[in-house]
Design a protein around this motif. Sequence first.
Motif, PDB file in Angstrom:
ATOM      1  N   VAL A 115      56.180  21.942  48.502  1.00  0.00           N
ATOM      2  CA  VAL A 115      54.778  21.955  48.693  1.00  0.00           C
ATOM      3  C   VAL A 115      54.538  22.370  47.325  1.00  0.00           C
ATOM      4  CG1 VAL A 115      54.159  24.186  49.143  1.00  0.00           C
ATOM      5  CG2 VAL A 115      56.329  23.722  50.150  1.00  0.00           C
ATOM      6  N   ASP A 116      54.853  22.457  45.973  1.00  0.00           N
ATOM      7  CA  ASP A 116      54.364  22.286  44.651  1.00  0.00           C
ATOM      8  C   ASP A 116      53.572  20.283  44.882  1.00  0.00           C
ATOM      9  OD1 ASP A 116      54.923  24.693  44.619  1.00  0.00           O
ATOM     10  OD2 ASP A 116      56.327  24.297  42.665  1.00  0.00           O
ATOM     11  N   SER A 117      54.412  19.444  45.424  1.00  0.00           N
ATOM     12  CA  SER A 117      53.484  18.615  45.092  1.00  0.00           C
ATOM     13  C   SER A 117      53.028  17.562  45.632  1.00  0.00           C
ATOM     14  CB  SER A 117      54.850  17.121  44.770  1.00  0.00           C
ATOM     15  OG  SER A 117      55.887  17.427  46.165  1.00  0.00           O
ATOM     16  N   GLY A 118      52.138  18.864  47.158  1.00  0.00           N
ATOM     17  CA  GLY A 118      51.205  18.057  48.305  1.00  0.00           C
ATOM     18  C   GLY A 118      50.184  18.711  47.662  1.00  0.00           C
ATOM     19  N   LYS A 119      49.637  18.826  48.350  1.00  0.00           N
ATOM     20  CA  LYS A 119      47.940  19.084  48.313  1.00  0.00           C
ATOM     21  C   LYS A 119      48.296  21.055  48.311  1.00  0.00           C
ATOM     22  CE  LYS A 119      43.303  18.201  49.818  1.00  0.00           C
ATOM     23  NZ  LYS A 119      42.594  18.025  51.053  1.00  0.00           N
ATOM     24  N   LYS A 120      47.037  20.768  47.374  1.00  0.00           N
ATOM     25  CA  LYS A 120      47.186  22.413  47.438  1.00  0.00           C
ATOM     26  C   LYS A 120      45.779  23.160  47.840  1.00  0.00           C
ATOM     27  CE  LYS A 120      51.254  23.315  44.320  1.00  0.00           C
ATOM     28  NZ  LYS A 120      50.546  23.728  42.409  1.00  0.00           N
ATOM     29  N   GLY A 121      45.264  24.746  47.765  1.00  0.00           N
ATOM     30  CA  GLY A 121      44.686  25.221  47.850  1.00  0.00           C
ATOM     31  C   GLY A 121      43.182  25.394  46.684  1.00  0.00           C
ATOM     32  N   ASP A 122      42.631  25.972  46.401  1.00  0.00           N
ATOM     33  CA  ASP A 122      42.011  26.815  45.432  1.00  0.00           C
ATOM     34  C   ASP A 122      42.521  28.078  45.249  1.00  0.00           C
ATOM     35  OD1 ASP A 122      40.130  27.727  43.858  1.00  0.00           O
ATOM     36  OD2 ASP A 122      38.321  28.307  45.473  1.00  0.00           O
ATOM     37  N   PHE A 123      43.299  28.536  43.952  1.00  0.00           N
ATOM     38  CA  PHE A 123      43.016  29.582  43.734  1.00  0.00           C
ATOM     39  C   PHE A 123      42.820  30.578  43.023  1.00  0.00           C
ATOM     40  CE2 PHE A 123      47.212  26.283  43.522  1.00  0.00           C
ATOM     41  CZ  PHE A 123      48.182  27.701  43.597  1.00  0.00           C
ATOM     42  N   SER A 124      41.344  29.883  42.532  1.00  0.00           N
ATOM     43  CA  SER A 124      40.872  30.821  42.894  1.00  0.00           C
ATOM     44  C   SER A 124      40.298  31.706  43.967  1.00  0.00           C
ATOM     45  CB  SER A 124      39.691  30.804  42.095  1.00  0.00           C
ATOM     46  OG  SER A 124      39.462  29.658  43.135  1.00  0.00           O
ATOM     47  N   LEU A 125      40.474  31.861  45.046  1.00  0.00           N
ATOM     48  CA  LEU A 125      40.883  32.505  45.920  1.00  0.00           C
ATOM     49  C   LEU A 125      41.463  33.482  45.679  1.00  0.00           C
ATOM     50  CD1 LEU A 125      40.198  30.482  49.034  1.00  0.00           C
ATOM     51  CD2 LEU A 125      38.288  31.191  47.474  1.00  0.00           C
ATOM     52  N   PHE A 126      42.639  33.289  44.958  1.00  0.00           N
ATOM     53  CA  PHE A 126      43.765  34.750  44.571  1.00  0.00           C
ATOM     54  C   PHE A 126      44.232  35.413  43.275  1.00  0.00           C
ATOM     55  CE2 PHE A 126      47.250  31.236  46.247  1.00  0.00           C
ATOM     56  CZ  PHE A 126      46.868  31.333  47.809  1.00  0.00           C
ATOM     57  N   LYS A 127      42.530  35.149  43.215  1.00  0.00           N
ATOM     58  CA  LYS A 127      42.589  36.222  42.018  1.00  0.00           C
ATOM     59  C   LYS A 127      41.492  37.285  42.321  1.00  0.00           C
ATOM     60  CE  LYS A 127      42.030  33.103  37.737  1.00  0.00           C
ATOM     61  NZ  LYS A 127      40.688  32.842  36.982  1.00  0.00           N
ATOM     62  N   GLY A 128      41.827  38.591  41.983  1.00  0.00           N
ATOM     63  CA  GLY A 128      41.532  40.060  42.127  1.00  0.00           C
ATOM     64  C   GLY A 128      42.667  40.061  43.002  1.00  0.00           C
ATOM     65  N   GLN A 129      42.931  40.202  44.146  1.00  0.00           N
ATOM     66  CA  GLN A 129      43.587  40.132  44.941  1.00  0.00           C
ATOM     67  C   GLN A 129      45.009  41.168  45.530  1.00  0.00           C
ATOM     68  OE1 GLN A 129      43.066  38.801  48.634  1.00  0.00           O
ATOM     69  NE2 GLN A 129      41.284  37.390  47.607  1.00  0.00           N
ATOM     70  N   TYR A 130      45.328  40.883  44.177  1.00  0.00           N
ATOM     71  CA  TYR A 130      46.200  42.937  44.187  1.00  0.00           C
ATOM     72  C   TYR A 130      45.994  43.826  42.813  1.00  0.00           C
ATOM     73  CZ  TYR A 130      49.396  40.232  47.005  1.00  0.00           C
ATOM     74  OH  TYR A 130      49.983  39.273  48.183  1.00  0.00           O
ATOM     75  N   LYS A 131      44.185  43.987  42.860  1.00  0.00           N
ATOM     76  CA  LYS A 131      43.984  44.459  42.288  1.00  0.00           C
ATOM     77  C   LYS A 131      43.549  46.071  43.063  1.00  0.00           C
ATOM     78  CE  LYS A 131      40.628  43.677  39.227  1.00  0.00           C
ATOM     79  NZ  LYS A 131      39.653  43.193  38.794  1.00  0.00           N
TER      80      LYS A 131
END
Length: 836
Positions: free
Chosen positions: A719-735
Amino acid sequence: LFNIRAWSPGIYTELAKDHFGWIDWIWKVYRFSDDEVRIECGMDALCYLRALKFGFRICLVGMFNSVWLIPVYATEEKFVAKDFLSLVTINNLPNGSRRLIFSVLAAYIFFGSTIYLLFREFRWFTSNRHKFLSEFSPRNYTIFVRHIPKELRDSKRLKNFFASVFGANNILEAQIDLNVPGLEKRHDSRQKVFEKLEHAIAIKNMTGFEAMYKIDGINNGDRGETRNVIEAFTQELDEMNVSISKGQRIIRERIREKQSRNKKSKKERHSHRASISFGDDSTDSLTSSNFSRDYNMLSSPTSFEDAGRPYSTTGQFPLSGKDVDHFRFRNDGKARDAGFVTFTHISSCQAARQLNQHHTPHVMDIYEAPHPKEIFWQNIGLSHKRITVGRLGSVFFTAILLVLWTIPTVVIVSFGDIAQLREVIPPLIGDWIEERKALQPWLVLLGPVLLVGLNIGILPKILKSISKNEGHFSKSTLESSTFYKVSFFIIVQTFFVSTVAGSVIAGYKDISITDNPYRILQILASTMPYQTTYFLQIILVSTFIRVPFELFRFFPLMQAFMAANTWFHLTWKEKMRTKPLRFHSLSDPWHFQYARIFSNDILNFVVLFTFGNIAPIVPWVLAACQLLLRTAYRHNFIFNYNNVPDSGGHMWLNFISLVQASLLIGEITIFSYLIIKQVLIASFFMIPLIIATLLMNHYLRQKHFWVADFLPLDRCVEVDSGKKGDFSLFKGQYKRPCLGADDLEPDWDHGKEDRAWIEKRSKMSFMEKYIFPLFRLTPKVDFNETTHVLDIDLVEKSDNENTVSPPASASRSSPESISVSDSIQSQGSRDSDGSH
């Protein structure tokens, strides 16, 4: 009505594009793969459908056994069966009959096949669970940390702690939850003002009347004057938007100040504490202790909420706006002992879940993070003591309920015997029943209906209320806990209590106090196969109530009808978010109640394992029920149900644990029955089967549950070596939502659509008036907040104006640019289901 997910924007799925025909959908719903169902309907939905398929496969094995078991039981010539059911059950064989050895052979085939199928199900679940964990979603890259030690109760220090282990590039962010009572209170107050403002706007747009109110404030010169409600609430909403923004900034500044002090403390043990004056800009750095000391003469914060400009209790000096904000949020910003850490590599996230993070027990406990919308923020940060006490209390109250629940269960079981029923009910009612012979057959059928109603309608709600005290941090964990409790209740009450009570009721005439215990056991054992009829009645009633209600969607249709044709003083949006109404339109269906539905299917497995060999007709009936349920629910998962909440398959693990227990219940029941039948050789051959089942249960619990719960290393690397999405979308999700809440802007067109519909209502046909409104799209609003409808008098009518525009005094965006769905913050985690 039957394909909501094809047109409702909030739950739309590509799977529902083609709804098929009125008949061919029955087999075409099976054309979708497990991966499609898991992605579009949720992991829990896929696991529930798989559980029904698993039960159907076991029934096929029982049906195979019945082909030769029924002739073995029915051709016994020494006994003359009273009815067909007695003819095809093990009860037709006399004590000591050699034919009972065939029952043991059937048990080996039946339970041996079940064990084999159980291993296959685990392989299937592990594969799909790992696919679920590999998806690019915030929950799969985040961990929830509870009981964080004091030295790490800071977002930056917590991030640095995990960065020191996994590398700085592997950590996206860390969010320590903050105690913000002032901001939460202000946020809730703003939501109430926002709803009142939109209600006033709706009145204006729907009726053309403006709502006015009398001023009764602190300034005596204003007393007795009237003011426009919309203007007043608009101004108040603006002030609260500004206040909340300031509160968020104050909290951020306090955190930065605390971090800077921590840095200085490393170089200088006793840091200098600067004195703070009230008149300059340095008030932004005031601490809660300063305010509690210097403002102890001030009135409570409630007085500040009511006044336009707060005064001290002496009335000699007013507080400035900055001072008020600092005072209002004086206790905010303290870090709780829980938080979330989001990683950029799934291998680091999985490793963090499995590593021991601290040398002290119950410190730095790591859990799989739930979906952000499922979090119960009020339970985040609960101490270990509070959680332990809550769980012990939950066990205590569950045990008490288990004992008390025996009373209605025994009464309902007695419905099968009118003579025994008269002994447990008041004599007056018993005489009335005795006089009406035609009513007695219906009372016999009423028992299963009442039991199904209790198990589906009442019991899950009671146990869910008890489970709330356990400190669950998400809806899915609460649902899993409730599911296990309800399933346990059904096994104990519906099966054991009903079996014993039914056997006693059926054989009480033949039992004497002077009989020896073995004689009593023989009588009870001889009546136990007749309980098959009772349990089949329960299962058939449950199936043929649930399937039509699912396929014809009676409850959603009733909800939508009530929403469209009642409470006309509320707009459609207000009906959707108002407690206790909480109406749901067809476009906003309820999520699937796993704890209520899935738990009742556990009875099918217990009955199948216990009576599958004793009464070989049972697998045939249960196979038909499992197939009907699987088809109906598969259709509604794809075409109608929402896909949240989702525990990610944890409910399936609870289900497998219950299946393992049910296997032993069935085997021990057959073993005990053979002993009473005086067939010692056949009983002896059952012992290896019981031992094998115990070993299988132990073997599965060694590693299978653990392997299924975590993603393996090779899959993480893939999974880590494959294509990933935009991690910026994860920021602030758990605030915490109130810490990132934006300004609220009302919908200035609120009520126009409702007014247009009301004006045309008198000219509408029946379909247009009562049926078409059921399909109105649900507004994008927060369904978890309470609408507080303002009690106001309509005192004057505007001059030929039926619409509302923003007051000129308010600096607001134009109505065309306002989006309610964007302005209202999601507060799903503040749902009452997680209250403690």
